[in-house]
Design a protein around this motif. Structure first.
Motif, mmCIF file in Angstrom:
data_model
loop_
_atom_site.group_PDB
_atom_site.id
_atom_site.type_symbol
_atom_site.label_atom_id
_atom_site.label_comp_id
_atom_site.label_asym_id
_atom_site.label_seq_id
_atom_site.Cartn_x
_atom_site.Cartn_y
_atom_site.Cartn_z
ATOM 1 N N VAL A 1 0.837 -1.193 0.000
ATOM 2 C CA VAL A 1 0.000 0.000 0.000
ATOM 3 C C VAL A 1 0.877 1.251 0.000
ATOM 4 O O VAL A 1 0.628 2.199 -0.754
ATOM 5 N N LYS A 2 1.906 1.245 0.804
ATOM 6 C CA LYS A 2 2.820 2.393 0.840
ATOM 7 C C LYS A 2 3.569 2.526 -0.480
ATOM 8 O O LYS A 2 3.803 3.634 -0.966
ATOM 9 N N ILE B 1 -2.888 9.312 -3.469
ATOM 10 C CA ILE B 1 -3.137 8.316 -2.427
ATOM 11 C C ILE B 1 -2.440 8.734 -1.146
ATOM 12 O O ILE B 1 -1.246 9.042 -1.159
ATOM 13 N N SER B 2 -3.185 8.726 -0.062
ATOM 14 C CA SER B 2 -2.569 8.997 1.234
ATOM 15 C C SER B 2 -2.813 7.807 2.147
ATOM 16 O O SER B 2 -3.881 7.196 2.134
ATOM 17 N N VAL B 3 -1.789 7.473 2.911
ATOM 18 C CA VAL B 3 -1.854 6.377 3.883
ATOM 19 C C VAL B 3 -1.490 6.967 5.227
ATOM 20 O O VAL B 3 -0.379 7.471 5.406
ATOM 21 N N THR B 4 -2.424 6.937 6.160
ATOM 22 C CA THR B 4 -2.184 7.492 7.489
ATOM 23 C C THR B 4 -2.442 6.430 8.549
ATOM 24 O O THR B 4 -3.251 5.531 8.358
ATOM 25 N N THR B 5 -1.727 6.557 9.651
ATOM 26 C CA THR B 5 -1.857 5.626 10.770
ATOM 27 C C THR B 5 -2.312 6.394 12.002
ATOM 28 O O THR B 5 -1.769 7.447 12.319
ATOM 29 N N ASP B 6 -3.334 5.860 12.661
ATOM 30 C CA ASP B 6 -3.849 6.480 13.900
ATOM 31 C C ASP B 6 -3.179 5.831 15.097
ATOM 32 O O ASP B 6 -2.940 4.678 15.138
#
Length: 66
Positions: free
Chosen positions: A49-50, A61-66
């Protein structure tokens, strides 16, 4: 840890690099633009995904982690 994947539909140009880099997460709609496959929210931690986000020529595309 929750991973969120977002596709900016306004920025997407339909290059398809995301679908090539992470075919288990991304596909292209009938117009050729990127969209998430159903159920792909659970594979957000997938390293591909990254790679897909980095491969996007317009950074749609943005990939964020909470």
């Amino acid at each position: 840890m929750t991973v969120r994947i977002d596709v900016d539909k306004d920025a997407c140009i339909g290059a398809g690099q995301c679908a090539l880099a992470a075919p288990n997460v991304f596909t292209q709609d009938d117009d050729g633009f990127s969209e998430l496959l159903p159920g792909s929210e659970d594979v957000g931690g997938d390293l591909m995904v990254k790679d897909a986000a980095r491969a996007c020529p317009v950074q749609a595309i943005s990939v964020t982690t909470d």
